[in-house]
Enzyme design. Structure first.
Site, PDB file in Angstrom:
ATOM      1  N   THR A 152     -22.464  -7.056 -25.670  1.00 17.17           N
ATOM      2  CA  THR A 152     -22.928  -8.262 -24.981  1.00 17.17           C
ATOM      3  C   THR A 152     -23.821  -7.826 -23.847  1.00 17.17           C
ATOM      4  OG1 THR A 152     -20.859  -9.421 -25.435  1.00 17.17           O
ATOM      5  CG2 THR A 152     -22.174 -10.264 -23.612  1.00 17.17           C
ATOM      6  N   ASP A 183     -14.948 -13.734 -25.644  1.00 17.35           N
ATOM      7  CA  ASP A 183     -14.716 -13.947 -24.208  1.00 17.35           C
ATOM      8  C   ASP A 183     -16.009 -14.295 -23.465  1.00 17.35           C
ATOM      9  OD1 ASP A 183     -15.526 -11.232 -24.912  1.00 17.35           O
ATOM     10  OD2 ASP A 183     -15.575 -10.910 -22.751  1.00 17.35           O
ATOM     11  N   GLY A 204     -16.853  -6.023 -24.781  1.00 17.23           N
ATOM     12  CA  GLY A 204     -15.835  -5.353 -25.591  1.00 17.23           C
ATOM     13  C   GLY A 204     -15.202  -6.358 -26.533  1.00 17.23           C
TER      14      GLY A 204
HETATM   15  C1  SD4 Z   1     -17.190 -10.732 -28.094  1.00 18.46           C
HETATM   16  N1  SD4 Z   1     -17.113  -9.549 -26.000  1.00 18.46           N
HETATM   17  O1  SD4 Z   1     -17.794 -11.581 -28.721  1.00 18.46           O
HETATM   18  C2  SD4 Z   1     -17.969  -9.893 -27.099  1.00 18.46           C
HETATM   19  C3  SD4 Z   1     -18.548  -8.705 -27.795  1.00 18.46           C
HETATM   20  C4  SD4 Z   1     -18.877  -7.559 -26.903  1.00 18.46           C
HETATM   21  O2  SD4 Z   1     -19.003  -5.237 -26.644  1.00 18.46           O
HETATM   22  O3  SD4 Z   1     -19.163  -7.659 -25.757  1.00 18.46           O
HETATM   23  N2  SD4 Z   1     -18.812  -6.358 -27.386  1.00 18.46           N
HETATM   24  O4  SD4 Z   1     -16.000 -10.493 -28.258  1.00 18.46           O
END
Ligand code: SD4
Length: 312
Positions: A152, A183, A204
């Site tokens: 993200t 999130d 994440g």
């Molecule tokens: C999600 N947090 O959609 C995001 C993806 C992300 O490193 O940031 N990945 O769950």
């Protein structure tokens, strides 16, 4: 060093440069953050944000984004939206309303369409090829493998008067279920900013990050006087402990934060988590939170052994 912007992953560096340039010329931190996020959304090379983002299990790109103004606490977001070129702009517009600030799916797309935002196909040919190859090779049958591909862009900005803002944007997990929301567009979880204390954002595995309000927790710690780096590290450590005490194996989680004075911090449970920082004086650089055998440090890009890192 006082910074004006901090952003997740190396992919944010051009956006941060553009945001800093704009801040110098125009002075509006909200605009600077939005343009910085849009820079990443528009770059096909990045497979986890905007155009070029990897699709869900139906082969459609579904995007999550949010925006928050740290001065007014106005916040807005869009979730699981298709065909919106720059979801962060729609999130910003929604943040101006008193009600209906977070919209999901078709309702959000309809809002964007009727308010003149650009609607277009978001599945880039590179992402389509990757999707087809993954499905053909049967890799999609083990979604936990495919789900590992995600990132993200989270950007926290501060002008020299102390006004802060935050924008986030993502395509979420590769091959996720249609309608899945992570999130990132969830206030307090994926992002939070208050000019009187500071801002924080997370990247994440959303399902794990959302089990605690990680970003709000970091801002709360700064509000209670904790320094930005230990707020990041201790909030992340506590959260992981909470998950592990319930027998959850924590997926990847990384956080960035900036306090109200422009000091920055970051923490991760990965070996290397790159992030970028920029100042209105023209300095922009890639840094990394590094974990080596229990030794946790923030390092400058030149000092990091990038062979161990394969992400954006
Ligand atoms: C999600 N947090 O959609 C995001 C993806 C992300 O490193 O940031 N990945 O769950």
């Amino acid at each position: 060093m006082r910074w004006n912007m901090i952003a997740t992953w190396k992919m944010s560096i051009d956006g941060v440069r553009e945001g800093m340039e704009l801040l110098r010329k125009d002075g509006d931190i909200c605009k600077a953050v939005i343009e910085a996020v849009k820079n990443v959304e528009d770059n096909e090379a990045y497979s986890s944000v905007g155009y070029g983002g990897l699709p869900n299990e139906d082969g459609a790109v579904e995007l999550d984004a949010a925006f928050m103004d740290g001065e007014t606490l106005d916040a807005g977001g869009v979730m699981a939206v298709r065909n919106i070129k720059n979801p962060v702009e729609v999130a910003h517009r929604l943040s101006k309303y008193r009600r209906n600030c977070f919209l999901a799916g078709e309702g959000a797309v309809e809002f964007a369409r009727s308010n003149g935002f650009t609607i277009c196909e978001m599945l880039a040919s590179s992402a389509k090829i990757k999707y087809e190859n993954t499905i053909l090779r049967g890799k999609g049958q083990n979604p936990l493998e495919a789900y590992k591909e995600h990132d993200t862009v989270c950007i926290i900005g501060r002008d020299d008067m102390g006004r802060m803002a935050c924008g986030v944007s993502t395509s979420g997990l590769f091959l996720k279920h249609p309608g899945r929301v992570g999130d990132s567009p969830v206030i307090g979880s994926g992002f939070y900013v208050d000019s009187l204390s500071g801002g924080a954002a997370a990247t994440g595995v959303g399902e794990d990050i959302m089990k605690g309000c990680l970003s709000y927790e970091i801002v709360g710690r700064m509000r209670r006087g904790q320094d930005v780096q230990s707020a990041c590290q201790e909030a992340l450590d506590d959260h992981i402990r909470q998950l592990e005490s319930r027998n959850h194996k924590a997926g990847s989680m990384s956080v960035i934060a900036m306090d109200k004075n422009g000091n920055i911090g970051a923490a991760t449970n990965l070996k290397i988590f790159p992030f970028t920082a920029g100042s209105s004086s023209g300095k922009c650089e890639v840094l990394a939170a590094v974990n080596t055998r229990g030794n946790r440090r923030i390092m400058r890009a030149d000092d990091v052994r990038w062979e161990e890192y394969g992400g954006d």
